[in-house]
Design a protein around this motif. Structure first.
Motif, mmCIF file in Angstrom:
data_model
loop_
_atom_site.group_PDB
_atom_site.id
_atom_site.type_symbol
_atom_site.label_atom_id
_atom_site.label_comp_id
_atom_site.label_asym_id
_atom_site.label_seq_id
_atom_site.Cartn_x
_atom_site.Cartn_y
_atom_site.Cartn_z
ATOM 1 N N LYS A 75 -2.414 42.512 3.907
ATOM 2 C CA LYS A 75 -2.934 43.385 2.864
ATOM 3 C C LYS A 75 -4.312 42.898 2.428
ATOM 4 N N ILE A 76 -5.149 43.837 2.057
ATOM 5 C CA ILE A 76 -6.466 43.502 1.530
ATOM 6 C C ILE A 76 -6.593 44.128 0.152
ATOM 7 N N GLY A 77 -7.582 43.676 -0.593
ATOM 8 C CA GLY A 77 -7.777 44.175 -1.944
ATOM 9 C C GLY A 77 -8.369 45.580 -1.970
ATOM 10 N N LEU A 78 -8.282 46.203 -3.134
ATOM 11 C CA LEU A 78 -8.769 47.574 -3.314
ATOM 12 C C LEU A 78 -10.267 47.694 -3.034
ATOM 13 N N LYS A 79 -11.057 46.767 -3.553
ATOM 14 C CA LYS A 79 -12.508 46.840 -3.349
ATOM 15 C C LYS A 79 -12.865 46.829 -1.867
ATOM 16 N N ALA A 90 -10.881 47.579 0.639
ATOM 17 C CA ALA A 90 -10.340 48.768 1.297
ATOM 18 C C ALA A 90 -11.268 49.974 1.101
ATOM 19 N N VAL A 91 -11.784 50.136 -0.100
ATOM 20 C CA VAL A 91 -12.708 51.241 -0.374
ATOM 21 C C VAL A 91 -14.003 51.044 0.412
ATOM 22 N N LEU A 92 -14.508 49.822 0.454
ATOM 23 C CA LEU A 92 -15.719 49.517 1.209
ATOM 24 C C LEU A 92 -15.530 49.836 2.690
ATOM 25 N N GLU A 93 -14.428 49.371 3.270
ATOM 26 C CA GLU A 93 -14.158 49.635 4.694
ATOM 27 C C GLU A 93 -14.026 51.140 4.946
ATOM 28 N N GLY A 94 -13.398 51.852 4.026
ATOM 29 C CA GLY A 94 -13.251 53.300 4.168
ATOM 30 C C GLY A 94 -14.583 54.028 4.159
ATOM 31 N N TYR A 95 -15.462 53.653 3.240
ATOM 32 C CA TYR A 95 -16.790 54.263 3.200
ATOM 33 C C TYR A 95 -17.582 53.938 4.462
ATOM 34 N N GLU A 96 -17.503 52.698 4.908
ATOM 35 C CA GLU A 96 -18.224 52.341 6.128
ATOM 36 C C GLU A 96 -17.700 53.138 7.319
ATOM 37 N N LEU A 97 -16.399 53.272 7.420
ATOM 38 C CA LEU A 97 -15.812 54.032 8.519
ATOM 39 C C LEU A 97 -16.218 55.503 8.446
ATOM 40 N N GLY A 98 -16.172 56.068 7.250
ATOM 41 C CA GLY A 98 -16.418 57.494 7.099
ATOM 42 C C GLY A 98 -17.865 57.923 7.217
ATOM 43 N N ASP A 149 -14.250 38.941 5.352
ATOM 44 C CA ASP A 149 -13.831 38.638 6.721
ATOM 45 C C ASP A 149 -12.370 38.240 6.846
ATOM 46 N N HIS A 150 -11.641 38.231 5.742
ATOM 47 C CA HIS A 150 -10.231 37.823 5.786
ATOM 48 C C HIS A 150 -9.393 38.937 6.412
ATOM 49 N N PRO A 151 -8.580 38.609 7.426
ATOM 50 C CA PRO A 151 -7.817 39.649 8.107
ATOM 51 C C PRO A 151 -6.548 40.103 7.391
ATOM 52 N N GLY A 152 -6.135 39.410 6.375
ATOM 53 C CA GLY A 152 -4.870 39.776 5.750
ATOM 54 C C GLY A 152 -3.705 39.299 6.588
ATOM 55 N N ARG A 153 -2.510 39.651 6.155
ATOM 56 C CA ARG A 153 -1.311 39.233 6.898
ATOM 57 C C ARG A 153 -1.184 40.005 8.201
#
Length: 121
Positions: A1-5, A7-15, A46-50
């Protein structure tokens, strides 16, 4: 799991990053890092989460930092391992690491096709 911030950042970058040229992509990255990644350390980014859990096997996922990707049925080959001549078969340049992260982010989102386009070097 990753944090909300993150997750939102990765989503914007992807989109929004995909169709942009390199100068626009740089401007977007700067804007997102200022607005969304503010307060996130490099380690957090850079943390991959579990590792995702799998009922079949622990080798069902492969880490392509910072994303866990579902592995396919073929044998896994690490092309960054040193081979004959004390050289790796695959060199991870800074631009290659950026592109690998972008592709990994898209693959981690789901089973949809990914269009690869743009300069090859």
């Amino acid at each position: 799991k990753i944090g909300l911030k993150r997750a939102v950042l990765e989503g914007y970058e992807l989109g929004f990053e995909g169709p942009l040229d390199s100068s626009s992509r740089s401007a977007l990255t700067k804007l997102l890092s200022t607005e969304l990644a503010n307060g996130l350390s490099k380690k957090e980014l850079d943390h991959p989460g579990r590792r995702p859990s799998s009922s079949n096997d622990a080798n069902d996922f492969v880490l392509v930092k910072p994303f866990w990707l579902k592995a396919g049925p073929l044998e896994k080959i690490d092309f960054s391992e040193v081979s004959r001549g004390n050289r790796s078969r695959f060199v991870l340049t800074p631009s290659m690491l950026v592109n690998l992260r972008r592709i990994s982010r898209a693959i981690a989102c789901g089973p949809w096709p990914i269009l690869l386009e743009g300069p090859t070097s």
